[in-house]
Motif scaffolding. Structure first.
Motif, short mmCIF file in Angstrom:
data_model
loop_
_atom_site.label_atom_id
_atom_site.label_comp_id
_atom_site.label_asym_id
_atom_site.label_seq_id
_atom_site.Cartn_x
_atom_site.Cartn_y
_atom_site.Cartn_z
N GLY A 33 31.08 -60.13 31.83
CA GLY A 33 31.26 -60.09 33.33
C GLY A 33 31.52 -61.77 33.75
N GLY A 34 30.94 -62.60 32.81
CA GLY A 34 30.93 -63.99 33.14
C GLY A 34 30.26 -64.87 32.29
N GLY A 35 29.02 -64.79 32.26
CA GLY A 35 28.10 -65.61 31.24
C GLY A 35 27.10 -66.55 31.86
N VAL A 45 22.92 -67.63 35.69
CA VAL A 45 23.59 -66.46 35.22
C VAL A 45 24.35 -66.09 36.19
N GLU A 46 25.71 -65.69 35.84
CA GLU A 46 26.62 -65.18 36.82
C GLU A 46 27.51 -64.13 36.18
N ALA A 47 27.67 -62.93 36.95
CA ALA A 47 28.73 -61.87 36.17
C ALA A 47 29.59 -61.43 37.41
N GLN A 48 30.79 -61.31 37.36
CA GLN A 48 31.40 -60.59 38.36
C GLN A 48 32.24 -59.57 37.82
N PHE A 49 32.24 -58.37 38.86
CA PHE A 49 32.76 -57.11 38.58
C PHE A 49 33.80 -56.56 39.69
N ASP A 50 34.66 -55.68 39.27
CA ASP A 50 35.60 -55.06 40.33
C ASP A 50 35.12 -53.76 40.70
N ARG A 110 20.49 -72.03 22.31
CA ARG A 110 21.85 -72.30 21.96
C ARG A 110 22.59 -70.68 22.53
N PRO A 111 23.79 -70.99 23.08
CA PRO A 111 24.44 -69.69 23.75
C PRO A 111 24.90 -68.96 22.42
N VAL A 112 24.66 -67.61 22.75
CA VAL A 112 25.34 -66.77 21.76
C VAL A 112 26.78 -66.29 22.04
N ARG A 113 27.67 -66.72 21.25
CA ARG A 113 29.16 -66.59 21.45
C ARG A 113 29.61 -64.98 21.43
#
Length: 316
Positions: A33-35, A45-50, A110-113
């Motif tokens: 949703g974002g990351g 941390v941010e995630a966007q949804f419909d 470290r960010p997990v890809r």
């Protein structure tokens, strides 16, 4: 409400999962949703949804499972088809801690890809929950039909490959593909789509999707049969017209020198030009089979062709 909205509302209402599964779903929702964002050396941390239901589920999970507060922000975005509402879940102060708890940052920060390793290698409940979270975040579902598909838009190739691998553990084959610079995983087989909806927990929506699919297949079959019958009628009508023209020519060539049974068959063809051979057979006196009436018309035409050929040879 569209079917995709029904599916996401049903999935967001599932609340009987164990903490490990909830953690997996939340991590996938954030990942797809974002990351993670770095703002002034601070992880946000941010995630966007419909789906508002999906956003509320994640906000509740962040509080209940991880113990952090979050903001739910409604965002309106203009598109060529009109205004579109999006719902953003944002964690500011505790963003770094949440990223570590969800596994979206590894031990070296470290960010997990892709997806966290403990989810990819986790139990089936975690796998289902991760797929559910990815679908809630960025999933699409067509109405059943010729181009049926279930698809998830992924933030990168690693995330797409993680979904492919985890789907395989569920016994479902999905394909990763690139569309307009975006990575996607896609199911196109209707049976696989139905199975995946059930695995995710969308039991009611799966039945609804299957019902529409059955109705569509029935309508498609009826249309194919109607088109087939219509084509047969057109071919039969064309053949009857051509046969009538040949009979007229045969009568002109043979004159009075025609066996009575062949003349009667030819006259039936001329009197009933739109009738099928079977109908002509029933109109004969006495009635005969369609093969018999077809044979008599054929012999009439053969006889006229023979006579015409003989006359041509005599005139040479």
């Amino acid at each position: 409400m569209a079917l995709i909205d029904d599916v996401k509302s049903e999935l967001a209402a599932i609340d009987n999962e164990l903490p490990a599964a909830k953690k997996a779903q939340a991590a996938a929702m954030i990942r797809f949703g974002g990351g993670l964002h770095l703002i002034q050396n601070h992880i946000v941390v941010e995630a966007q949804f419909d789906s508002l239901d999906a956003a509320r589920w994640l906000q509740d999970a962040i509080k209940d499972v991880f113990g952090h507060d979050s903001d739910l922000i409604e965002v309106s975005r203009q598109t060529p088809t009109g205004a579109v509402q999006r719902y953003s879940v944002r964690v500011l102060r505790a963003g770094g801690a949440l990223a570590l708890q969800t596994g979206l940052l590894d031990r070296r920060k470290r960010p997990v890809r892709g997806l966290p390793a403990d989810i990819v290698s986790g139990n089936i409940a975690q796998i289902k929950a991760a797929w559910r979270g990815a679908f809630l975040a960025h999933g699409e579902l067509s109405d059943p039909g010729k181009a049926s598909y279930l698809e998830i838009i992924c933030p990168g190739q690693e995330a797409a490959l993680a979904l492919v691998g985890t789907a395989r553990r569920l016994g479902v084959n999905v394909k990763a593909r690139q569309v307009r610079s975006s990575e996607r995983v896609t199911l196109r087989d209707p049976d696989a789509i139905e199975r995946m909806l059930l695995l995710l927990g969308a039991t009611q929506s799966s039945r609804q999707w299957s019902g529409k699919r059955s109705d569509g297949e029935s309508r498609g079959k009826a249309n194919r049969l109607a088109n087939f019958d219509d084509a047969n009628m057109r071919r039969s009508a064309k053949a009857a017209v051509e046969a009538s023209e040949k009979v007229i020519k045969a009568f002109e060539i043979l004159g009075d020198d025609i066996p009575e049974n062949l003349r009667a068959a030819g006259q039936l063809r001329l009197d009933h030009r739109d009738a099928s051979l079977e109908e002509l057979g029933r109109l004969a006196d006495p009635p005969v089979t369609k093969d018999a009436i077809a044979g008599r018309i054929r012999r009439l035409l053969q006889l006229s062709a023979k006579v015409e050929k003989q006359r041509a040879q005599q005139n040479v």
